[in-house]
Design an enzyme around this catalytic site. Structure first.
Site, PDB file in Angstrom:
ATOM      1  N   HIS A  78       7.330  -3.395 -17.245  1.00  0.00           N
ATOM      2  CA  HIS A  78       6.148  -4.215 -16.914  1.00  0.00           C
ATOM      3  C   HIS A  78       5.496  -4.806 -18.160  1.00  0.00           C
ATOM      4  O   HIS A  78       4.909  -5.878 -18.101  1.00  0.00           O
ATOM      5  CB  HIS A  78       5.147  -3.404 -16.091  1.00  0.00           C
ATOM      6  CG  HIS A  78       5.627  -3.202 -14.690  1.00  0.00           C
ATOM      7  ND1 HIS A  78       5.639  -4.214 -13.774  1.00  0.00           N
ATOM      8  CD2 HIS A  78       6.168  -2.131 -14.067  1.00  0.00           C
ATOM      9  CE1 HIS A  78       6.161  -3.776 -12.641  1.00  0.00           C
ATOM     10  NE2 HIS A  78       6.489  -2.507 -12.790  1.00  0.00           N
TER      11      HIS A  78
ATOM     12  N   HIS B 219       8.737   4.602 -11.052  1.00  0.00           N
ATOM     13  CA  HIS B 219       9.370   3.782 -10.006  1.00  0.00           C
ATOM     14  C   HIS B 219       8.704   2.413  -9.855  1.00  0.00           C
ATOM     15  O   HIS B 219       7.629   2.190 -10.345  1.00  0.00           O
ATOM     16  CB  HIS B 219       9.512   4.541  -8.678  1.00  0.00           C
ATOM     17  CG  HIS B 219       8.254   4.975  -8.001  1.00  0.00           C
ATOM     18  ND1 HIS B 219       8.266   5.689  -6.832  1.00  0.00           N
ATOM     19  CD2 HIS B 219       6.951   4.804  -8.312  1.00  0.00           C
ATOM     20  CE1 HIS B 219       7.019   5.930  -6.464  1.00  0.00           C
ATOM     21  NE2 HIS B 219       6.208   5.402  -7.335  1.00  0.00           N
ATOM     22  N   GLU B 220       9.412   1.511  -9.213  1.00  0.00           N
ATOM     23  CA  GLU B 220       9.020   0.093  -9.127  1.00  0.00           C
ATOM     24  C   GLU B 220       8.880  -0.548 -10.499  1.00  0.00           C
ATOM     25  O   GLU B 220       7.953  -1.318 -10.747  1.00  0.00           O
ATOM     26  CB  GLU B 220       7.707  -0.076  -8.347  1.00  0.00           C
ATOM     27  CG  GLU B 220       7.821   0.142  -6.869  1.00  0.00           C
ATOM     28  CD  GLU B 220       8.971  -0.636  -6.265  1.00  0.00           C
ATOM     29  OE1 GLU B 220       9.259  -1.748  -6.719  1.00  0.00           O
ATOM     30  OE2 GLU B 220       9.608  -0.089  -5.362  1.00  0.00           O
ATOM     31  N   GLY B 221       9.807  -0.219 -11.382  1.00  0.00           N
ATOM     32  CA  GLY B 221       9.762  -0.766 -12.740  1.00  0.00           C
ATOM     33  C   GLY B 221       8.960   0.157 -13.627  1.00  0.00           C
ATOM     34  O   GLY B 221       7.786   0.425 -13.363  1.00  0.00           O
TER      35      GLY B 221
END
Lengths: 595, 595
Positions: free
Chosen positions: A443, A436-438
């Site tokens: 990244h 999650h969050e990329g």
């Protein structure tokens, strides 16, 4: 204990000098005592309210009943307490009811909550982050209408980005917004999935900060706008149903205490959303929250890894099994497993990962404070550096704490695989963070494809300057010289690999340039943590001689862990740069039909 | 599909030439057709009976009710079928009711069962292994009394080694055996934990092959004897309660369908055990089963990794998300994620791990067949080589399939973390394997501290000879030359590291010699799998040109995966040898108080 108070103090006040923040006007009412009080208050809530629910919340997952998600009853007083005690808006201005607390200290407190019980920590964090979006980019009317009840814990805030057909590819969201007769008010229609705290019965309202596309707007990411889409619309002191339906709940491997919702918005044509800021700028606004959330995810992973580390450490100190390798007499009593080199290796691995990660995350938190209070070049440098470090601060802890919690399981052996101990839960909980969050892949692309190159590589240059500063200072101490040389040499290899990859980019070979971005991120992460360890080692070395006994042990532990990191982790860069500079593009050339 | 039939055929018949086993008298009634029939029968049971219960058995764990463990009802017909169809004793002699099936083929069939539903596969495996101990070392009376009902699936066999205070340190078991008036019959007293299939309600009796110490015998490992300790004693056609009480059941992170028992033996003074073979030789007997079980654990891990790989592969081929890096137009439709280099990297990683591991495990299985049917030097070489490879064949797949199932989760992203897909279950199930049948740390010590050095290093010499043979053959093909050179160079580095470590041993610095044995095992594992990939690549290269289209894709996939392994995995040896030859003994010098 689920974390080391001594280490947190070391990081905040001996390594980072967080007290120096109080010289800025915004933080001037704070001092070391007030910081300590904040951390003690966090430990109180963590120990008394959150930790006791750790296993319970894992076993009794939230359930969707009659269209409403029911969470663990024990969570309700926690959400209330977090609101009442001002944790949601602690970093905000006094005139907003905040405490103007540095993010560094707030994140340290968050780390304590997360280490005690990760699922229980996310409710107030989500509210704080989403309220921050409204207060930064929204109109005064939106601020007044929504934020006070989010601060108090009466309402829950969320970030609603992901859709069934748009996860990593945010530009492909299809949730639509149609203007109404009232300016700034839109009719929203769409589906959102994986929404953390997206619905639950502990708050009377849920306030979604939601991305949607205004009809007729630009295509792709440029057409995304940000809306407040509440579950219930506050109108004239009443709450009106806003056609945001909880269509489902996701059950998951870990992180089970947190309700993750599938939302159906406007399926009866009755969902209104309030535009935040200007149209089509939603993604750039959301990046404020995403960047905060990325640091927070790194911290979550670190916190879980920390709890697992301390659990396995306590076990290793108590569990007798086997004898030292030099002991051949089977009549001698068994030794505790902490005396086996291989067990110490697994503990040092964990310690080096979680304390190295924590150092980086608090460093990033301090950068964020400096950006807030500084001006001019200092602010710009901090901004660029934080920007560069964010994918690393998110991904290194996320990836490595999957491995460090695995090492915790391994230290406990068979016991670690059973539900009699918490390490198996930590292992399951840690696995969400590379997603999650990329995802880590995203990244990697962000770091190599963007952060390294933007502004003519200025961010990377600042990074190398900061690492060089640490090396210069460390090399004043003869004992640290080998570490400086090692890091220097490794940095050189990394720079060479970077040059090679940028050469590919220069030739327009974009796919080759980015094919191994995930490995590049891994390499950069290891070097960054090695830098953080040198920094910690330097402080430990300075303080060792004059320290009392317990502290001597603490500093010796720091120095040994730095050694571990350089011996066992930093060496991995050798293999990574070898691959990064290889001309074999097998991952590009591999065909779908060949699998 | 949960495994690749094409790959299994390739491994068995194109790489290993398993048909050649039929030239031996013991296997002479078999041929390619009978082997294929066996594998098809396995696939039938796996697909129709085991796979449908995969998720069910995970959700509805066995429970201890009124002193008896109740397993999933669906497991009962499977145990019956496995017995009736002769899977328990398939490899044994005709005169024992067996089919004289090569272990290579039986293990390939086992792999299919395990890939379909790991928990469901262990019942008949445990019975086969423990019956094999009785038939090999036990008296005819014991054989007649116990094995027939174990073969038929009426009774369950187990291996009962671990105790609360003796896990990795087997020599410290305290279960005692006291002679009775009847020769070969002993009174047994003790506690055993983590006993797989140690109690359940699908069989009328449980037959434990149990380690215990005869009172007054030698201290430590030399005083361990092997007993048959049934839950119920068969006496004159009746089953008499034998005071083996199920004191508890272990709930675990994964592998949930299998009942894992805590047994209390002789707490009412009423447990009788029957000595197997001679007194005080129990540990050496048990090693027969343990070595079989270690290959099997490697296979279990590989099978779970295989199922996870194929699940993520199918998802990657269907799931649209994002665009190729070169595609900047957001109006173009999204591409399936298998077209992203980073996703292909994660799939190639899995493929290289699971197919490389499978190759090694079937190779080891064939060695075990050769040991059975060969004589003289060939037998001795196979014996030594299998002995050396066993810790690797157990540990490489066990460790790496934790990572490869993790990659499978990552390919699915958020979906992979939910219980809507099976990859999260595979991730949980895979984690047991680095623990049971000897932790990875134990196998590191076994490899470096024993297998490398015994018989003046003859086993290691044979290993290097076999690898050299493969390299010599491969280098006949020009395209494979770079791989041969790479492997040659890496082998050289590994030999240098080995020399360095043996030097420490020679100087009596045993603790330093063995401190990084786990890393040594990791290094040796990577090289071994690289060898297996070269072997596969060689066959693929030979067959590529004359193959029809589907097969061309298959062979291209093999060649690309070999490339992946050499590019991304074999390079890791560089970092490992660097650490292995370092003089910094931080894991030894680290003190318990410093943590």
């Amino acid at each position: 204990m689920f974390y080391s108070k001594r280490d947190l103090q070391f990081q905040l006040f001996e390594v980072l000098d967080s007290e120096s923040l109080t010289k800025y006007e915004y933080f001037q009412d704070h001092n070391r005592e007030s910081f300590d009080m904040v951390l003690e208050a966090a430990e109180g809530i963590a120990t008394k309210m959150m930790l006791p629910l750790l296993t319970e919340m894992d076993r009794k997952e939230p359930q969707l009943v009659d269209g409403k998600i029911r969470i663990h009853e024990g969570m309700k007083p926690i959400i209330k307490k977090m609101g009442e005690d001002g944790w949601v808006n602690a970093a905000f201005r006094y005139d907003e009811g905040g405490q103007q607390l540095p993010t560094t200290i707030l994140n340290a407190a968050g780390f304590i909550f997360q280490a005690a019980n990760y699922s229980s920590s996310i409710f107030s964090f989500m509210s704080g982050g989403s309220a921050n979006l409204i207060r930064t980019f929204g109109s005064q009317e939106l601020i007044d209408r929504f934020t006070p009840d989010m601060y108090s814990g009466k309402w829950q805030g969320t970030m609603a980005l992901t859709e069934p057909d748009a996860g990593s590819s945010l530009s492909d969201i299809s949730t639509s917004a149609e203007p109404t007769e009232t300016e700034g008010v839109y009719k929203i229609k769409g589906q959102k999935i994986y929404i953390s705290a997206g619905d639950h019965d502990a708050c009377e309202n849920i306030v979604h900060l939601m991305l949607a596309k205004i009809k007729g707007g630009p295509i792709g990411a440029k057409g995304i706008s940000l809306f407040v889409v509440p579950q219930k619309r506050p109108e004239n002191g009443e709450l009106i149903d806003n056609d945001v339906i909880t269509a489902g709940i996701f059950h998951k491997m870990g992180y089970k205490g947190a309700p993750i919702a599938h939302l159906s918005i406007g399926s009866n044509d009755g969902a209104l959303g309030y535009l935040v800021g200007e149209p089509h700028k939603g993604l750039s606004y959301m990046f404020q929250l995403m960047n905060e959330a990325r640091i927070s995810v790194g911290l979550n992973a670190t916190a879980i890894g920390t709890a697992a580390y301390h659990t396995s450490l306590a076990y290793a100190k108590e569990r007798p099994q086997g004898r030292k390798i030099s002991e051949k007499d089977p009549t001698m009593p068994q030794t505790t497993i902490i005396n086996h080199a291989d067990v110490k290796r697994m503990l040092l691995f964990q310690k080096s990962v979680v304390e190295g990660s924590l150092a980086l995350l608090l460093y990033c938190s301090k950068l964020s404070d400096l950006i807030h209070v500084e001006e001019g070049e200092t602010k710009e440098r901090a901004s660029l550096l934080l920007d560069l470090l964010t994918p690393i601060a998110k991904s290194y802890p996320s990836e490595m704490c999957c491995l460090s919690t695995s090492a915790a399981v391994q230290v406990l052996g068979g016991a670690g695989y059973t539900t009699d101990f918490t390490v198996e839960q930590y292992y399951r909980e840690a696995r969400i963070h590379p997603i999650h969050e990329g995802t880590t892949g995203i990244h990697g692309l962000d770091l190599l494809g963007r952060k390294i190159t933007i502004h003519n590589g200025k961010a990377a240059q600042i990074f190398f300057e900061e690492v060089s500063k640490t090396m210069a200072k460390a090399s004043e101490n003869e004992d640290l010289q080998p570490f400086v040389e090692n890091l220097q040499k490794t940095l050189g290899k990394a720079q060479q690999a970077t040059g090679y990859l940028l050469g590919l980019a220069g030739k327009g070979e974009t796919e080759k340039f980015l094919a191994d971005a995930t490995l590049y991120l891994e390499m950069f992460g290891i070097i960054t943590i090695a830098w953080q360890w040198l920094n910690q080692g330097m402080v430990a070395k300075e303080k060792l001689n004059d320290a009392h006994e317990a502290d001597q042990n603490f500093y010796q532990g720091k120095l040994a862990t730095m050694r571990y990191f350089y011996e066992y982790e930093l060496v991995k860069v050798d293999s990574l740069v070898k691959r990064l500079q290889s001309t074999d593009s097998v991952t590009i050339e591999m065909q779908s039909d060949w699998f």
